[in-house]
Design a protein around this motif. Structure first.
Motif, PDB file in Angstrom:
ATOM      1  N   TYR A 179       0.837  -1.192   0.000  1.00 53.74           N
ATOM      2  CA  TYR A 179       0.000   0.000   0.000  1.00 53.74           C
ATOM      3  C   TYR A 179       0.877   1.250   0.000  1.00 53.74           C
ATOM      4  CZ  TYR A 179      -3.900  -3.015   1.402  1.00 53.74           C
ATOM      5  OH  TYR A 179      -4.857  -3.994   1.452  1.00 53.74           O
ATOM      6  N   ILE A 180       0.354   2.314  -0.587  1.00 50.88           N
ATOM      7  CA  ILE A 180       0.983   3.622  -0.514  1.00 50.88           C
ATOM      8  C   ILE A 180       0.274   4.417   0.573  1.00 50.88           C
ATOM      9  CG2 ILE A 180       1.379   5.800  -1.722  1.00 50.88           C
ATOM     10  CD1 ILE A 180       1.547   4.203  -4.314  1.00 50.88           C
ATOM     11  N   ASP A 181       1.060   5.037   1.446  1.00 50.79           N
ATOM     12  CA  ASP A 181       0.523   5.852   2.535  1.00 50.79           C
ATOM     13  C   ASP A 181       0.965   7.298   2.359  1.00 50.79           C
ATOM     14  OD1 ASP A 181      -0.657   4.101   4.997  1.00 50.79           O
ATOM     15  OD2 ASP A 181       0.876   2.974   3.903  1.00 50.79           O
ATOM     16  N   PHE A 182       0.019   8.213   2.548  1.00 51.70           N
ATOM     17  CA  PHE A 182       0.327   9.638   2.473  1.00 51.70           C
ATOM     18  C   PHE A 182      -0.368  10.353   3.616  1.00 51.70           C
ATOM     19  CE2 PHE A 182      -0.610  13.986   1.157  1.00 51.70           C
ATOM     20  CZ  PHE A 182       0.657  14.438   0.849  1.00 51.70           C
ATOM     21  N   MET A 183       0.378  11.219   4.329  1.00 53.08           N
ATOM     22  CA  MET A 183      -0.191  11.935   5.471  1.00 53.08           C
ATOM     23  C   MET A 183       0.310  13.379   5.530  1.00 53.08           C
ATOM     24  SD  MET A 183       0.046   9.189   8.613  1.00 53.08           S
ATOM     25  CE  MET A 183       1.497   8.283   8.031  1.00 53.08           C
ATOM     26  N   VAL A 184      -0.568  14.274   5.975  1.00 51.37           N
ATOM     27  CA  VAL A 184      -0.206  15.629   6.377  1.00 51.37           C
ATOM     28  C   VAL A 184      -0.368  15.691   7.889  1.00 51.37           C
ATOM     29  CG1 VAL A 184      -0.768  18.072   6.224  1.00 51.37           C
ATOM     30  CG2 VAL A 184      -0.923  16.643   4.197  1.00 51.37           C
ATOM     31  N   ARG A 185       0.658  16.208   8.607  1.00 52.76           N
ATOM     32  CA  ARG A 185       0.697  16.069  10.059  1.00 52.76           C
ATOM     33  C   ARG A 185       1.050  17.395  10.748  1.00 52.76           C
ATOM     34  NH1 ARG A 185       4.074  10.397  10.317  1.00 52.76           N
ATOM     35  NH2 ARG A 185       3.559  10.524  12.526  1.00 52.76           N
ATOM     36  N   PRO A 186       0.067  18.221  11.094  1.00 53.51           N
ATOM     37  CA  PRO A 186       0.333  19.400  11.929  1.00 53.51           C
ATOM     38  C   PRO A 186       0.720  18.952  13.338  1.00 53.51           C
ATOM     39  CG  PRO A 186      -1.796  19.554  10.811  1.00 53.51           C
ATOM     40  CD  PRO A 186      -1.333  18.150  10.657  1.00 53.51           C
ATOM     41  N   LYS A 187       1.745  19.598  13.919  1.00 57.22           N
ATOM     42  CA  LYS A 187       2.268  19.199  15.228  1.00 57.22           C
ATOM     43  C   LYS A 187       2.290  20.392  16.175  1.00 57.22           C
ATOM     44  CE  LYS A 187       5.086  15.638  13.029  1.00 57.22           C
ATOM     45  NZ  LYS A 187       6.320  14.841  13.074  1.00 57.22           N
ATOM     46  N   PHE A 188       2.010  20.103  17.453  1.00 61.63           N
ATOM     47  CA  PHE A 188       1.903  21.157  18.458  1.00 61.63           C
ATOM     48  C   PHE A 188       2.737  20.767  19.681  1.00 61.63           C
ATOM     49  CE2 PHE A 188      -1.940  20.696  15.963  1.00 61.63           C
ATOM     50  CZ  PHE A 188      -2.079  21.964  15.410  1.00 61.63           C
ATOM     51  N   LEU A 189       3.753  21.580  19.966  1.00 59.51           N
ATOM     52  CA  LEU A 189       4.686  21.285  21.044  1.00 59.51           C
ATOM     53  C   LEU A 189       4.000  21.397  22.401  1.00 59.51           C
ATOM     54  CD1 LEU A 189       7.731  20.624  21.382  1.00 59.51           C
ATOM     55  CD2 LEU A 189       8.095  23.077  21.751  1.00 59.51           C
ATOM     56  N   LEU A 190       4.194  20.384  23.259  1.00 58.30           N
ATOM     57  CA  LEU A 190       3.598  20.365  24.590  1.00 58.30           C
ATOM     58  C   LEU A 190       4.584  20.776  25.671  1.00 58.30           C
ATOM     59  CD1 LEU A 190       1.495  17.059  24.594  1.00 58.30           C
ATOM     60  CD2 LEU A 190       0.658  19.407  24.374  1.00 58.30           C
ATOM     61  N   PHE A 191       5.781  20.193  25.638  1.00 59.86           N
ATOM     62  CA  PHE A 191       6.753  20.467  26.693  1.00 59.86           C
ATOM     63  C   PHE A 191       8.160  20.158  26.198  1.00 59.86           C
ATOM     64  CE2 PHE A 191       5.417  16.048  27.148  1.00 59.86           C
ATOM     65  CZ  PHE A 191       6.624  15.377  27.246  1.00 59.86           C
ATOM     66  N   SER A 192       9.147  20.714  26.892  1.00 59.82           N
ATOM     67  CA  SER A 192      10.553  20.445  26.587  1.00 59.82           C
ATOM     68  C   SER A 192      11.376  20.559  27.862  1.00 59.82           C
ATOM     69  CB  SER A 192      11.112  21.445  25.559  1.00 59.82           C
ATOM     70  OG  SER A 192      10.556  21.247  24.278  1.00 59.82           O
ATOM     71  N   SER A 193      12.307  19.637  28.038  1.00 58.12           N
ATOM     72  CA  SER A 193      13.354  19.807  29.044  1.00 58.12           C
ATOM     73  C   SER A 193      14.523  20.482  28.333  1.00 58.12           C
ATOM     74  CB  SER A 193      13.769  18.458  29.625  1.00 58.12           C
ATOM     75  OG  SER A 193      14.421  17.666  28.650  1.00 58.12           O
ATOM     76  N   LYS A 194      15.035  21.560  28.908  1.00 57.18           N
ATOM     77  CA  LYS A 194      16.017  22.391  28.222  1.00 57.18           C
ATOM     78  C   LYS A 194      17.384  22.350  28.903  1.00 57.18           C
ATOM     79  CE  LYS A 194      12.356  25.604  26.836  1.00 57.18           C
ATOM     80  NZ  LYS A 194      11.884  27.019  26.860  1.00 57.18           N
ATOM     81  N   GLN A 195      18.370  22.729  28.144  1.00 58.91           N
ATOM     82  CA  GLN A 195      19.740  22.862  28.649  1.00 58.91           C
ATOM     83  C   GLN A 195      20.019  24.326  28.935  1.00 58.91           C
ATOM     84  OE1 GLN A 195      22.710  21.827  25.758  1.00 58.91           O
ATOM     85  NE2 GLN A 195      24.370  21.735  27.273  1.00 58.91           N
ATOM     86  N   LYS A 196      20.104  24.671  30.236  1.00 54.88           N
ATOM     87  CA  LYS A 196      20.376  26.055  30.662  1.00 54.88           C
ATOM     88  C   LYS A 196      19.405  27.048  30.005  1.00 54.88           C
ATOM     89  CE  LYS A 196      25.283  25.337  31.688  1.00 54.88           C
ATOM     90  NZ  LYS A 196      25.066  25.422  33.132  1.00 54.88           N
ATOM     91  N   ASN A 197      18.114  26.670  29.964  1.00 58.10           N
ATOM     92  CA  ASN A 197      17.040  27.523  29.426  1.00 58.10           C
ATOM     93  C   ASN A 197      17.189  27.840  27.937  1.00 58.10           C
ATOM     94  OD1 ASN A 197      15.601  27.787  31.911  1.00 58.10           O
ATOM     95  ND2 ASN A 197      17.109  29.304  32.588  1.00 58.10           N
ATOM     96  N   VAL A 198      17.980  27.048  27.222  1.00 54.77           N
ATOM     97  CA  VAL A 198      18.104  27.217  25.773  1.00 54.77           C
ATOM     98  C   VAL A 198      16.992  26.426  25.094  1.00 54.77           C
ATOM     99  CG1 VAL A 198      19.541  26.785  23.752  1.00 54.77           C
ATOM    100  CG2 VAL A 198      20.586  27.573  25.869  1.00 54.77           C
TER     101      VAL A 198
END
Length: 226
Positions: A179-198
């Motif tokens: 089968y051929i699969d095709f998708m459009v995928r909007p993404k929404f960031l929930l959280f991040s652990s950061k390095q020195k607030n970067v």
């Protein structure tokens, strides 16, 4: 990628799949519909695009029809990417995973599993980030903020999670199990652990550049096990 081009491409693919499914439905012979279906697949778009860009992304998925029009989805992958602009130079690499569901909208799914679908995913990536360069800002004699130098940070472990909506289509190649699969995928960031607030400017599986929303395309091939 320009959103208009994405939706034009999506509509063109959907129209082709619709015409294909109509032809098949007219020629098909009634068969017993399987209660459950299992697919495994791989992304082809990103590995090919990786020959021409810094982004190296490889992913595969498994889809299992749990009941009627509902499929459970799990996806795993690996990505290596670079953010190099606006006085920033960041390398990121690591695995990512997504779990979610699809809901098939069209009726010919009962025999083959193909058709249009919508769905949702939760994605997560624990990855390594190396901030090779970032801008240091200060105030000049006129009281204006400007870049006065640059700094760097050692490689560190960080992570991010996101939600995404999915609009896609699956079409059978002839009468084969492929089968051929095709998708459009909007993404929404929930959280991040950061390095020195970067801020995590490169997130495997999500995308790059600062922002709480992103969009990606998936074009690949899958194999129906049963």
């Amino acid at each position: 990628m320009n959103p208009l081009r994405i939706y034009v491409l999506l509509i063109s693919v959907f129209l082709g799949i619709y015409a294909h499914s109509q032809t098949k439905s007219n020629d098909s012979v009634p068969v017993k519909n399987p209660k459950h279906q299992l697919f495994i697949g791989v992304d082809l778009l990103n590995p090919v695009a990786g020959f021409f860009a810094d982004k190296k992304n490889y992913s595969s998925f498994i889809a299992y029809k749990i009941k009627n029009r509902w499929l459970a989805i799990a996806e795993v992958g690996y990505e290596k990417n670079i953010y190099n602009k606006n006085n920033w130079n960041i390398n990121a690499k690591g695995v990512f995973g997504e779990i979610g569901i699809n809901y098939i909208l069209t009726n010919n799914y009962e025999k083959s599993g193909e058709g249009f679908y919508i769905g949702g995913r939760f994605g997560y990536s624990p990855f390594k980030q190396n901030v090779k360069k970032y801008p240091l800002k200060g105030m000049n004699p006129e009281g204006q903020i400007q870049i006065i130098g640059e700094g760097s940070l050692p490689e560190a472990n960080v992570s991010s999670g996101w939600l995404e909506a999915v609009t896609g289509a699956k079409v059978q190649i002839g009468n084969s199990p492929f089968y051929i699969d095709f998708m459009v995928r909007p993404k929404f960031l929930l959280f991040s652990s950061k390095q020195k607030n970067v801020d995590n400017l490169v997130i495997p599986g999500y995308g790059k550049d600062k922002g709480s929303a992103n969009i990606s395309l998936f074009w690949g091939i899958s194999y129906k096990l049963f």
